[in-house]
Write a protein that holds these residues in place. Structure first.
Motif, PDB file in Angstrom:
ATOM      1  N   PHE A 163      -0.860  -5.245  -3.536  1.00 17.66           N
ATOM      2  CA  PHE A 163      -1.775  -5.602  -2.459  1.00 17.66           C
ATOM      3  C   PHE A 163      -2.960  -6.364  -3.043  1.00 17.66           C
ATOM      4  CE2 PHE A 163      -5.512  -4.629   0.187  1.00 17.66           C
ATOM      5  CZ  PHE A 163      -5.064  -5.137   1.394  1.00 17.66           C
ATOM      6  N   THR A 164      -3.114  -7.604  -2.614  1.00 19.09           N
ATOM      7  CA  THR A 164      -4.169  -8.454  -3.168  1.00 19.09           C
ATOM      8  C   THR A 164      -5.208  -8.844  -2.118  1.00 19.09           C
ATOM      9  OG1 THR A 164      -2.791 -10.413  -2.787  1.00 19.09           O
ATOM     10  CG2 THR A 164      -2.652  -9.389  -4.964  1.00 19.09           C
ATOM     11  N   GLY A 165      -5.177  -8.191  -0.981  1.00 16.32           N
ATOM     12  CA  GLY A 165      -6.131  -8.512   0.066  1.00 16.32           C
ATOM     13  C   GLY A 165      -5.422  -8.763   1.376  1.00 16.32           C
ATOM     14  N   SER A 194     -15.297  -2.279   4.867  1.00 14.09           N
ATOM     15  CA  SER A 194     -15.538  -0.875   4.541  1.00 14.09           C
ATOM     16  C   SER A 194     -14.236  -0.089   4.456  1.00 14.09           C
ATOM     17  CB  SER A 194     -16.456  -0.247   5.594  1.00 14.09           C
ATOM     18  OG  SER A 194     -15.812  -0.169   6.856  1.00 14.09           O
ATOM     19  N   LEU A 195     -13.243  -0.438   5.293  1.00 10.66           N
ATOM     20  CA  LEU A 195     -11.995   0.319   5.315  1.00 10.66           C
ATOM     21  C   LEU A 195     -11.084  -0.013   4.146  1.00 10.66           C
ATOM     22  CD1 LEU A 195     -11.152   0.122   9.135  1.00 10.66           C
ATOM     23  CD2 LEU A 195     -11.951   2.112   7.860  1.00 10.66           C
ATOM     24  N   MET A 196     -11.265  -1.168   3.540  1.00  5.96           N
ATOM     25  CA  MET A 196     -10.406  -1.557   2.437  1.00  5.96           C
ATOM     26  C   MET A 196     -10.850  -0.971   1.102  1.00  5.96           C
ATOM     27  SD  MET A 196      -7.869  -3.234   3.556  1.00  5.96           S
ATOM     28  CE  MET A 196      -7.350  -4.075   5.049  1.00  5.96           C
ATOM     29  N   LEU A 197     -12.011  -0.353   1.033  1.00  3.05           N
ATOM     30  CA  LEU A 197     -12.493   0.215  -0.223  1.00  3.05           C
ATOM     31  C   LEU A 197     -11.629   1.393  -0.636  1.00  3.05           C
ATOM     32  CD1 LEU A 197     -16.348   0.207   0.447  1.00  3.05           C
ATOM     33  CD2 LEU A 197     -15.033  -1.445  -0.902  1.00  3.05           C
ATOM     34  N   ARG A 198     -11.349   1.502  -1.925  1.00  2.00           N
ATOM     35  CA  ARG A 198     -10.574   2.633  -2.446  1.00  2.00           C
ATOM     36  C   ARG A 198     -11.447   3.870  -2.400  1.00  2.00           C
ATOM     37  NH1 ARG A 198      -5.277   1.357  -2.160  1.00  2.00           N
ATOM     38  NH2 ARG A 198      -5.066  -0.833  -2.677  1.00  2.00           N
ATOM     39  N   THR A 199     -11.068   4.811  -1.567  1.00  2.00           N
ATOM     40  CA  THR A 199     -11.868   6.023  -1.394  1.00  2.00           C
ATOM     41  C   THR A 199     -10.963   7.244  -1.465  1.00  2.00           C
ATOM     42  OG1 THR A 199     -11.570   5.911   0.999  1.00  2.00           O
ATOM     43  CG2 THR A 199     -13.536   4.864   0.099  1.00  2.00           C
ATOM     44  N   GLY A 200     -11.560   8.424  -1.338  1.00  2.00           N
ATOM     45  CA  GLY A 200     -10.786   9.657  -1.318  1.00  2.00           C
ATOM     46  C   GLY A 200      -9.935   9.803  -2.553  1.00  2.00           C
ATOM     47  N   GLY A 212     -11.395   5.341  -7.948  1.00  2.00           N
ATOM     48  CA  GLY A 212     -11.376   5.404  -9.408  1.00  2.00           C
ATOM     49  C   GLY A 212     -10.000   5.335 -10.026  1.00  2.00           C
ATOM     50  N   CYS A 213      -8.963   5.109  -9.230  1.00  2.00           N
ATOM     51  CA  CYS A 213      -7.603   5.049  -9.761  1.00  2.00           C
ATOM     52  C   CYS A 213      -7.468   3.869 -10.727  1.00  2.00           C
ATOM     53  CB  CYS A 213      -6.603   4.897  -8.612  1.00  2.00           C
ATOM     54  SG  CYS A 213      -4.899   4.697  -9.179  1.00  2.00           S
ATOM     55  N   LYS A 214      -6.873   4.120 -11.911  1.00  2.00           N
ATOM     56  CA  LYS A 214      -6.736   3.077 -12.926  1.00  2.00           C
ATOM     57  C   LYS A 214      -5.644   2.065 -12.583  1.00  2.00           C
ATOM     58  CE  LYS A 214      -8.444   6.022 -16.680  1.00  2.00           C
ATOM     59  NZ  LYS A 214      -8.141   6.662 -17.986  1.00  2.00           N
ATOM     60  N   LEU A 215      -4.834   2.372 -11.592  1.00  2.00           N
ATOM     61  CA  LEU A 215      -3.770   1.457 -11.194  1.00  2.00           C
ATOM     62  C   LEU A 215      -4.125   0.677  -9.927  1.00  2.00           C
ATOM     63  CD1 LEU A 215      -0.616   3.726 -11.748  1.00  2.00           C
ATOM     64  CD2 LEU A 215      -1.546   1.979 -13.274  1.00  2.00           C
ATOM     65  N   SER A 216      -5.378   0.792  -9.489  1.00  2.00           N
ATOM     66  CA  SER A 216      -5.750   0.192  -8.203  1.00  2.00           C
ATOM     67  C   SER A 216      -5.587  -1.326  -8.184  1.00  2.00           C
ATOM     68  CB  SER A 216      -7.182   0.570  -7.830  1.00  2.00           C
ATOM     69  OG  SER A 216      -8.090   0.087  -8.799  1.00  2.00           O
ATOM     70  N   ASP A 217      -5.725  -1.981  -9.330  1.00  2.00           N
ATOM     71  CA  ASP A 217      -5.592  -3.433  -9.363  1.00  2.00           C
ATOM     72  C   ASP A 217      -4.177  -3.893  -9.041  1.00  2.00           C
ATOM     73  OD1 ASP A 217      -8.226  -3.713  -9.961  1.00  2.00           O
ATOM     74  OD2 ASP A 217      -7.943  -4.027 -12.118  1.00  2.00           O
ATOM     75  N   HIS A 274       5.618   9.395  -4.219  1.00  2.00           N
ATOM     76  CA  HIS A 274       6.536   8.276  -4.478  1.00  2.00           C
ATOM     77  C   HIS A 274       6.754   7.401  -3.245  1.00  2.00           C
ATOM     78  CE1 HIS A 274       9.446  11.292  -2.894  1.00  2.00           C
ATOM     79  NE2 HIS A 274      10.062  10.233  -2.420  1.00  2.00           N
ATOM     80  N   HIS A 275       6.312   7.849  -2.076  1.00  2.00           N
ATOM     81  CA  HIS A 275       6.435   7.022  -0.873  1.00  2.00           C
ATOM     82  C   HIS A 275       5.453   5.853  -0.885  1.00  2.00           C
ATOM     83  CE1 HIS A 275       9.232   9.266   1.739  1.00  2.00           C
ATOM     84  NE2 HIS A 275       8.775  10.346   1.117  1.00  2.00           N
ATOM     85  N   TYR A 276       4.348   5.992  -1.606  1.00  2.00           N
ATOM     86  CA  TYR A 276       3.323   4.953  -1.487  1.00  2.00           C
ATOM     87  C   TYR A 276       2.507   4.708  -2.742  1.00  2.00           C
ATOM     88  CZ  TYR A 276      -0.031   8.835  -1.120  1.00  2.00           C
ATOM     89  OH  TYR A 276      -0.781   9.944  -1.377  1.00  2.00           O
ATOM     90  N   CYS A 277       2.653   5.534  -3.772  1.00  2.00           N
ATOM     91  CA  CYS A 277       1.748   5.465  -4.920  1.00  2.00           C
ATOM     92  C   CYS A 277       2.511   5.279  -6.221  1.00  2.00           C
ATOM     93  CB  CYS A 277       0.905   6.745  -4.970  1.00  2.00           C
ATOM     94  SG  CYS A 277      -0.217   6.829  -6.378  1.00  2.00           S
ATOM     95  N   GLN A 278       1.967   4.423  -7.105  1.00  2.00           N
ATOM     96  CA  GLN A 278       2.624   4.162  -8.382  1.00  2.00           C
ATOM     97  C   GLN A 278       2.596   5.365  -9.321  1.00  2.00           C
ATOM     98  OE1 GLN A 278       0.407   0.221  -8.346  1.00  2.00           O
ATOM     99  NE2 GLN A 278       1.945  -0.180  -9.904  1.00  2.00           N
ATOM    100  N   HIS A 279       1.631   6.245  -9.148  1.00  2.00           N
ATOM    101  CA  HIS A 279       1.640   7.474  -9.935  1.00  2.00           C
ATOM    102  C   HIS A 279       2.889   8.287  -9.605  1.00  2.00           C
ATOM    103  CE1 HIS A 279      -2.237   7.137 -11.860  1.00  2.00           C
ATOM    104  NE2 HIS A 279      -2.803   6.788 -10.702  1.00  2.00           N
ATOM    105  N   GLY A 280       3.219   8.331  -8.301  1.00  2.00           N
ATOM    106  CA  GLY A 280       4.418   9.046  -7.898  1.00  2.00           C
ATOM    107  C   GLY A 280       5.668   8.369  -8.398  1.00  2.00           C
ATOM    108  N   MET A 281       5.656   7.020  -8.466  1.00  2.00           N
ATOM    109  CA  MET A 281       6.805   6.294  -8.981  1.00  2.00           C
ATOM    110  C   MET A 281       7.022   6.607 -10.456  1.00  2.00           C
ATOM    111  SD  MET A 281       6.126   2.611  -7.150  1.00  2.00           S
ATOM    112  CE  MET A 281       5.792   2.531  -5.378  1.00  2.00           C
ATOM    113  N   LYS A 282       5.932   6.729 -11.200  1.00  2.00           N
ATOM    114  CA  LYS A 282       6.042   7.042 -12.630  1.00  2.00           C
ATOM    115  C   LYS A 282       6.602   8.441 -12.829  1.00  2.00           C
ATOM    116  CE  LYS A 282       2.584   5.952 -15.278  1.00  2.00           C
ATOM    117  NZ  LYS A 282       1.195   5.844 -15.769  1.00  2.00           N
TER     118      LYS A 282
END
Length: 341
Positions: free
Chosen positions: A247-249, A295-301, A305-310, A330-338
């Motif tokens: 996701f790049t915007g 405001s809604l696109m900011l990484r929150t919750g 601070g996720c290191k994979l957010s980029d 694993h449905h939506y997050c790369q941490h779960g994929m790992k």
């Protein structure tokens, strides 16, 4: 600018337009006055050019994987629908996607669809196609053809299709309507919805689309409901999940927006709050959408601070509904994929 000058000056349709219309639509405009032939839209105050609109959330299907959750048939009356379309026009909307629920079952659909055309919008209709076999529906779409009509496909046989939609006879009605729409020359494409219940027929669905000569896309990544509950997720077919691009915007809230059945404007279908009462506030209210989107696109919750957010593959609003539904990572997050690799 040439068209605007021709309309205001009482001149005929320019030759270049007459030639293009003749080639594309076999309509002869040569010598016709531009005024009354060409509709000149005023420039909107924002960068907005597109909108999606749920006429209602009601549907004649009860699909196992529906992201809407409870599908209540309610919303604006026809006067409110007309006002909403006028607000969209004033905002600069040129491309309007009419959806639901199922838009074709809304009793106001014909009048709303016709009014959108009169206001100079290019209209795309998202539908399950269940009403295309009805003559009055098809006649309207032939008289005022949609710029595009996207039809969802839920199986290649009656048993599977009717199981996914939980509606007996749905496949027969869809097939009849699809054939009529093709025969009428409507600009169609197909959305092949892949679920655990119909995954065994995906090859047959592809063959069907290719035999009809229609473009198609495949959707296997299901999402939680708009209320942040997980009911659709068990219907996901794990072997058909695809990896989303990073996701790049997103231009949500900047060049387009979403309107729900009550005329509440939000940045998109997923992120519905905060929203703007477009009936009460009109076009002026849309001035706040850009800051809401930011405001809604900011990484929150859980994502702050996720290191994979980029290289994250989902926007923050989408991640939020997954988190609210307590979906597996694993449905939506790369941490779960790992973790599952």
């Amino acid at each position: 600018m040439q068209l605007k000058a021709a309309v205001s000056g009482g001149e005929p349709v320019p030759v270049w337009l007459a030639d293009a219309v003749r080639r594309s639509w076999k309509i002869d405009l040569a010598g016709r006055p531009a005024a009354g032939t060409v509709l000149i839209r005023a420039t909107g105050p924002y960068k907005i050019s597109r909108a999606t609109w749920e006429l209602n959330l009601g549907c004649d299907y009860d699909c196992v994987m529906c992201y809407l959750g409870e599908k209540r048939f309610e919303g604006l009356d026809m006067a409110g629908k007309r006002r909403l379309l006028e607000v969209m026009t004033e905002a600069g909307v040129i491309w309007l996607q009419m959806t639901g629920g199922e838009p074709l079952i809304d009793p106001d659909f014909p009048a709303a669809y016709r009014y959108a055309h009169e206001l100079g919008m290019q209209v795309e209709v998202l539908s399950n196609g269940s009403r295309l076999h009805k003559d009055h529906v098809l006649e309207l779409l032939v008289e005022l053809p949609p710029s595009k009509m996207s039809l969802s496909v839920y199986g290649a046989t009656a048993d599977t299709y009717d199981t996914v939609t939980r509606n007996r006879g749905a496949f027969e009605r869809f097939s009849a309507g699809l054939d009529k729409a093709i025969g009428a020359g409507l600009n169609l494409d197909l959305s092949l919805i892949i679920t655990r219940q119909n995954a065994h027929e995906i090859d047959a669905m592809r063959v069907w689309a290719k035999r009809l000569g229609l473009p198609f896309r495949e959707y296997a990544n299901l999402s939680p409901t708009i209320h942040g509950t997980a009911e659709p997720l068990p219907s996901q077919s794990p072997e058909h999940l695809t990896s989303r691009a990073p996701f790049t915007g997103c231009p949500a809230g900047v060049t387009f927006f979403h309107a729900d059945p009550f005329g509440r404007g939000s940045i998109c279908k997923v992120s519905r709050e905060p929203n703007i009462d477009l009936i009460a506030e009109g076009t002026d209210g849309l001035a706040r959408l850009g800051s809401i989107a930011e405001s809604l696109m900011l990484r929150t919750g859980g994502c702050n601070g996720c290191k994979l957010s980029d290289s994250c593959r989902v926007c923050r609003p989408m991640a939020k509904v997954f988190q609210e539904a307590k979906a597996p990572l694993h449905h939506y997050c790369q941490h779960g994929m790992k973790e599952t690799a």
